[in-house]
Design a protein around this motif. Structure first.
Motif, PDB file in Angstrom:
ATOM      1  N   ARG A  45       0.820  -1.216   0.000  1.00 15.60           N
ATOM      2  CA  ARG A  45       0.000   0.000   0.000  1.00 15.60           C
ATOM      3  C   ARG A  45       0.855   1.269   0.000  1.00 15.60           C
ATOM      4  O   ARG A  45       0.353   2.365  -0.229  1.00 15.60           O
ATOM      5  CB  ARG A  45      -0.906  -0.003   1.239  1.00 15.60           C
ATOM      6  CG  ARG A  45      -1.936  -1.128   1.235  1.00 15.60           C
ATOM      7  CD  ARG A  45      -2.773  -1.093   2.497  1.00 15.60           C
ATOM      8  NE  ARG A  45      -1.927  -1.270   3.683  1.00 15.60           N
ATOM      9  CZ  ARG A  45      -2.359  -1.100   4.932  1.00 15.60           C
ATOM     10  NH1 ARG A  45      -3.605  -0.716   5.145  1.00 15.60           N
ATOM     11  NH2 ARG A  45      -1.545  -1.293   5.953  1.00 15.60           N
ATOM     12  N   ASN A  46       2.160   1.117   0.331  1.00 17.32           N
ATOM     13  CA  ASN A  46       3.111   2.241   0.323  1.00 17.32           C
ATOM     14  C   ASN A  46       2.689   3.355   1.282  1.00 17.32           C
ATOM     15  O   ASN A  46       2.858   4.547   1.020  1.00 17.32           O
ATOM     16  CB  ASN A  46       3.270   2.808  -1.104  1.00 17.32           C
ATOM     17  CG  ASN A  46       3.606   1.719  -2.107  1.00 17.32           C
ATOM     18  OD1 ASN A  46       4.354   0.792  -1.785  1.00 17.32           O
ATOM     19  ND2 ASN A  46       3.045   1.808  -3.308  1.00 17.32           N
ATOM     20  N   TRP A  47       2.094   2.939   2.401  1.00 19.11           N
ATOM     21  CA  TRP A  47       1.604   3.914   3.381  1.00 19.11           C
ATOM     22  C   TRP A  47       2.757   4.708   3.990  1.00 19.11           C
ATOM     23  O   TRP A  47       2.668   5.925   4.167  1.00 19.11           O
ATOM     24  CB  TRP A  47       0.833   3.168   4.466  1.00 19.11           C
ATOM     25  CG  TRP A  47       0.248   4.066   5.517  1.00 19.11           C
ATOM     26  CD1 TRP A  47      -0.926   4.731   5.473  1.00 19.11           C
ATOM     27  CD2 TRP A  47       0.860   4.400   6.767  1.00 19.11           C
ATOM     28  NE1 TRP A  47      -1.129   5.458   6.602  1.00 19.11           N
ATOM     29  CE2 TRP A  47      -0.022   5.274   7.436  1.00 19.11           C
ATOM     30  CE3 TRP A  47       2.068   4.056   7.391  1.00 19.11           C
ATOM     31  CZ2 TRP A  47       0.249   5.809   8.690  1.00 19.11           C
ATOM     32  CZ3 TRP A  47       2.328   4.592   8.637  1.00 19.11           C
ATOM     33  CH2 TRP A  47       1.427   5.456   9.278  1.00 19.11           C
ATOM     34  N   CYS A  48       3.865   4.011   4.316  1.00 18.49           N
ATOM     35  CA  CYS A  48       5.003   4.694   4.950  1.00 18.49           C
ATOM     36  C   CYS A  48       5.577   5.774   4.021  1.00 18.49           C
ATOM     37  O   CYS A  48       5.877   6.911   4.445  1.00 18.49           O
ATOM     38  CB  CYS A  48       6.094   3.691   5.309  1.00 18.49           C
ATOM     39  SG  CYS A  48       5.593   2.527   6.605  1.00 18.49           S
ATOM     40  N   ASN A  49       5.730   5.437   2.736  1.00 18.21           N
ATOM     41  CA  ASN A  49       6.259   6.407   1.782  1.00 18.21           C
ATOM     42  C   ASN A  49       5.294   7.568   1.618  1.00 18.21           C
ATOM     43  O   ASN A  49       5.697   8.733   1.508  1.00 18.21           O
ATOM     44  CB  ASN A  49       6.509   5.728   0.438  1.00 18.21           C
ATOM     45  CG  ASN A  49       7.077   6.689  -0.594  1.00 18.21           C
ATOM     46  OD1 ASN A  49       6.341   7.191  -1.450  1.00 18.21           O
ATOM     47  ND2 ASN A  49       8.388   6.975  -0.509  1.00 18.21           N
ATOM     48  N   VAL A  65      12.975   3.220   6.419  1.00 19.67           N
ATOM     49  CA  VAL A  65      12.005   2.324   7.073  1.00 19.67           C
ATOM     50  C   VAL A  65      12.689   0.982   7.348  1.00 19.67           C
ATOM     51  O   VAL A  65      13.351   0.427   6.461  1.00 19.67           O
ATOM     52  CB  VAL A  65      10.755   2.094   6.203  1.00 19.67           C
ATOM     53  CG1 VAL A  65       9.824   1.078   6.876  1.00 19.67           C
ATOM     54  CG2 VAL A  65      10.023   3.401   5.959  1.00 19.67           C
ATOM     55  N   ALA A  66      12.528   0.471   8.577  1.00 17.07           N
ATOM     56  CA  ALA A  66      13.049  -0.862   8.935  1.00 17.07           C
ATOM     57  C   ALA A  66      11.955  -1.632   9.681  1.00 17.07           C
ATOM     58  O   ALA A  66      11.337  -1.100  10.607  1.00 17.07           O
ATOM     59  CB  ALA A  66      14.295  -0.751   9.793  1.00 17.07           C
ATOM     60  N   ASN A  94      10.930   4.152  11.683  1.00 21.86           N
ATOM     61  CA  ASN A  94      10.664   5.070  10.567  1.00 21.86           C
ATOM     62  C   ASN A  94      11.413   6.405  10.794  1.00 21.86           C
ATOM     63  O   ASN A  94      11.500   6.894  11.930  1.00 21.86           O
ATOM     64  CB  ASN A  94       9.169   5.370  10.439  1.00 21.86           C
ATOM     65  CG  ASN A  94       8.363   4.151   9.991  1.00 21.86           C
ATOM     66  OD1 ASN A  94       8.918   3.201   9.462  1.00 21.86           O
ATOM     67  ND2 ASN A  94       7.058   4.204  10.199  1.00 21.86           N
ATOM     68  N   ASP A  95      11.886   6.978   9.676  1.00 23.38           N
ATOM     69  CA  ASP A  95      12.531   8.304   9.750  1.00 23.38           C
ATOM     70  C   ASP A  95      12.287   9.007   8.413  1.00 23.38           C
ATOM     71  O   ASP A  95      12.411   8.394   7.349  1.00 23.38           O
ATOM     72  CB  ASP A  95      14.038   8.166  10.002  1.00 23.38           C
ATOM     73  CG  ASP A  95      14.653   9.480  10.500  1.00 23.38           C
ATOM     74  OD1 ASP A  95      14.408  10.517   9.860  1.00 23.38           O
ATOM     75  OD2 ASP A  95      15.365   9.429  11.517  1.00 23.38           O
TER      76      ASP A  95
END
Length: 496
Positions: A57-61, A68-69, A86-87
C-alpha cells in the motif's frame, strides 16, 4: 486481519514480514527475515510488486518516511510481532545497525516469550486447580518411588473415607485391598518403567470404615529430562455400583444358562415328545423323542402357516386337523391351555400313529405370550391295548351271558365284581360289591358233614393265593330256606 490458519493477511510489507514472505536474495530483505530501506521513494521506483512479494500500500512512503526498517519478533519459525523504525530522513540505517536491531528484537522476543510462557503456565495451573477441586472423580498426586500421597482433591477423600491430612500420612498401597496389591504393583511398575503406555487398573480399596469398594484408576507419569518418573497423577473413579451391576448380570446370565441346561435335561428325560415354539408358532427347540416321533426329513417350521405340512386327522371324526387347530397354535395365538387332543398323524417317513397332543402358552414377565410348550405322546400301543381290552371285555360279557352255571368274578380284595345271570336266577340276590365273607354268611355255607365252612377253606381265597380249585362240594341254604349241595371250582386270573 488473519486467514483461516491465523496468519495475517495485510497487503503491505508488514504483512510480508509477519507471514515470512521474503526473498533474502533481494537487498532490502535480510536472512533474519527483516526489511529495510534508506530511500523508499527510490525503492518503489526501481522494484515491482513481485520483487516486494506482495501488493504493497506504500503507506510509509506516503507519510513521507524514507528510511524504514521492519524487524520481526520471532521464536523459531513463528513470527508473533515486529518492531518498526521510521525516519523522514533518508540513509538513516546501515547493515550493522539493522543487525543490532535484530539482536534487540531477539532479546525482546525472549523476554516476551518467557512472559507468555509464565502467563500460560499460570493459566494452566489455574485451570488444573479448578478441575482438581470441582472434578466429580478423585484426583491424586503420588510420589512413584515412595508411594506416598502428595496431594488429592475432596472427591478422593470422599471415595476413601479419609481426610486429606490422614491420606498424606499413609502410602498409596495401604488403601489397596491386600488381594489386589501384587497385581496392582506389577502394572504400576511396568507403566513407571515405560514398558506399557500408561497405568490402568480396576481394583478394590479398603475404606477407612473397613468397607470394600471397587475403583477404576487411570494414571500418567511426570518425568524428568532423563525420563525418570518423578510424580504420578491419577484419576480415581468409584465403580462399586457398576461392579455390583456386572455381578448381578453375571449371576443372571449363569442362572439363565443353568435354567436352559435344566430345561434341556428335563426335555430329554421326559418319555414324551417336547417342543418349544416362539410367538409366531415356529419351532425353537425339540427333544429327541419329538424328532423321532415325527420322523425325517421334518421340514422347517417358522410359523403356524407351516403346520400345513403336518398331516393329522381327528380320531373321533376322521376330519383333517387344520393349522390353527393344533394345540400349539391355540396356545400361542390365543393363550389357551389345550390338553389331550387325540389324533392320528402321518409321520414324515410315512408311518401312521395315534398321538395325544397338548400345549400351554409361555408368557414373559409382563404377561405377554412369547410362545408355547408342546407335549406330544405316541399312544398307538395304548390305543391298541384299549381296543384289545374292550374286545376281551365283550368276549367275557358274552361268556357270562351264555353260562348256565352261576359264575362270580372277584377282585383281589375278594369283592364280587361281576356275576352271571344264572347266579341271580338261582340264588335270588345280586352279590356285586359284596365280600366273599358276606356271601358265605348269607348262604350259610358248610361242609357236607355239617361243619361250618371257614373262610380260608372257601375256593376264592385259595384261588387268590394262586391255587386252582376244582370240584369242591358244599351245602348252602337258599333265601327260601331250602338246602342244596353245590359243586364249586375256582382259579386265579393272572396278568399278562
Amino acid at each position: 486481519m488473519h486467514d483461516g490458519k491465523g496468519n495475517p493477511v495485510l497487503e503491505c510489507m508488514c504483512g510480508n514480514i509477519m507471514c515470512g514472505r521474503i526473498d533474502p536474495a533481494k537487498p532490502f530483505f535480510t536472512a533474519h527475515g527483516s526489511f529495510w530501506s534508506n530511500n523508499t521513494t527510490a525503492l518503489l521506483a526501481s522494484t515491482t510488486e513481485a520483487d516486494r512479494q506482495a501488493s504493497t500500500r506504500n503507506w510509509c512512503n506516503g507519510m513521507g518516511y524514507e528510511s524504514v526498517a521492519l524487524i520481526p519478533l520471532r521464536t523459531g519459525d513463528q513470527v508473533f510481532g515486529l518492531i518498526q523504525y521510521n525516519d523522514h530522513r533518508p540513509n538513516r540505517f546501515t547493515p550493522d545497525l539493522i543487525d543490532h536491531f535484530e539482536r534487540i528484537a531477539d532479546s525482546l522476543t525472549l523476554v516476551l516469550s518467557q512472559r507468555q510462557s509464565e502467563e500460560a503456565l499460570r493459566e494452566s495451573e489455574a485451570q488444573f486447580r479448578t478441575i482438581f477441586e470441582v472434578a466429580s472423580v478423585g484426583i491424586v498426586q503420588v510420589d512413584p518411588t515412595k508411594g506416598r500421597i502428595l496431594q488429592c482433591n475432596e472427591t478422593f477423600c470422599q471415595i476413601t473415607g479419609y481426610s486429606l491430612s490422614e491420606l498424606l500420612e499413609i502410602k498409596f498401597p495401604d488403601i489397596t485391598h491386600p488381594e489386589d496389591r501384587q497385581r496392582d504393583w506389577e502394572i504400576f511398575s511396568r507403566a513407571m518403567k515405560g514398558e506399557i503406555p500408561a497405568y490402568y487398573n480396576e481394583k478394590r480399596y479398603i475404606r477407612k470404615d473397613g468397607s470394600t469398594i471397587w475403583v477404576r484408576i487411570n494414571a500418567a507419569f511426570i518425568r524428568d529430562s532423563n525420563g525418570q518418573a518423578i510424580r504420578t497423577v491419577a484419576v480415581c473413579e468409584d465403580i462399586t455400583e457398576h461392579k455390583q451391576t456386572e455381578q448381578s448380570q453375571e449371576t443372571a446370565r449363569n442362572m439363565a444358562i443353568n435354567e436352559k441346561k435344566q430345561l434341556e435335561a428335563v426335555m430329554e428325560a421326559l418319555p414324551v415328545g417336547i417342543a418349544i415354539v416362539d410367538e409366531r408358532g415356529g419351532n425353537v427347540r425339540s427333544n429327541k423323542i419329538y424328532e423321532e416321533l415325527w420322523g425325517s426329513p421334518r421340514p422347517s417350521t417358522e410359523d403356524v402357516g407351516d403346520y400345513e405340512a403336518y398331516k393329522a386327522w381327528w380320531l373321533d371324526t376322521g376330519k383333517p386337523v387344520q393349522p390353527e387347530e393344533w394345540a400349539s397354535a391355540r396356545a400361542t395365538l390365543k393363550g389357551e391351555a389345550v390338553f389331550g387332543q387325540i389324533m392320528e398323524i402321518e409321520t414324515f417317513d410315512g408311518v401312521r400313529k395315534i398321538v395325544m397332543n397338548s400345549a400351554a402358552p409361555v408368557r414373559d414377565a409382563n404377561g405377554r405370550i412369547v410362545g408355547s410348550a408342546v407335549a406330544i405322546h405316541d399312544i398307538t400301543n395304548i390305543k391298541s391295548i384299549e381296543q384289545e381290552v374292550m374286545a376281551r371285555a365283550s368276549e367275557l360279557e358274552a361268556v357270562f351271558s351264555a353260562q348256565n352255571d352261576a359264575v362270580l368274578m372277584y377282585d383281589t380284595g375278594m369283592n364280587v365284581k361281576k356275576v352271571s345271570q344264572a347266579f341271580l336266577s338261582t340264588y335270588g340276590f345280586d352279590p356285586v360289591g359284596l365280600n366273599v365273607r358276606e356271601i358265605i354268611r348269607r348262604l350259610s355255607c358248610r361242609h357236607l358233614d355239617g361243619r361250618t365252612l371257614l373262610l380260608e377253606e372257601q375256593p376264592t381265597p385259595r384261588a387268590l393265593r394262586g391255587e386252582k380249585v376244582t370240584s369242591s362240594f358244599f351245602v348252602i341254604t337258599l333265601p327260601d330256606g331250602s338246602d342244596r349241595i353245590i359243586e364249586t371250582s375256582s382259579g386265579p386270573m393272572l396278568q399278562g
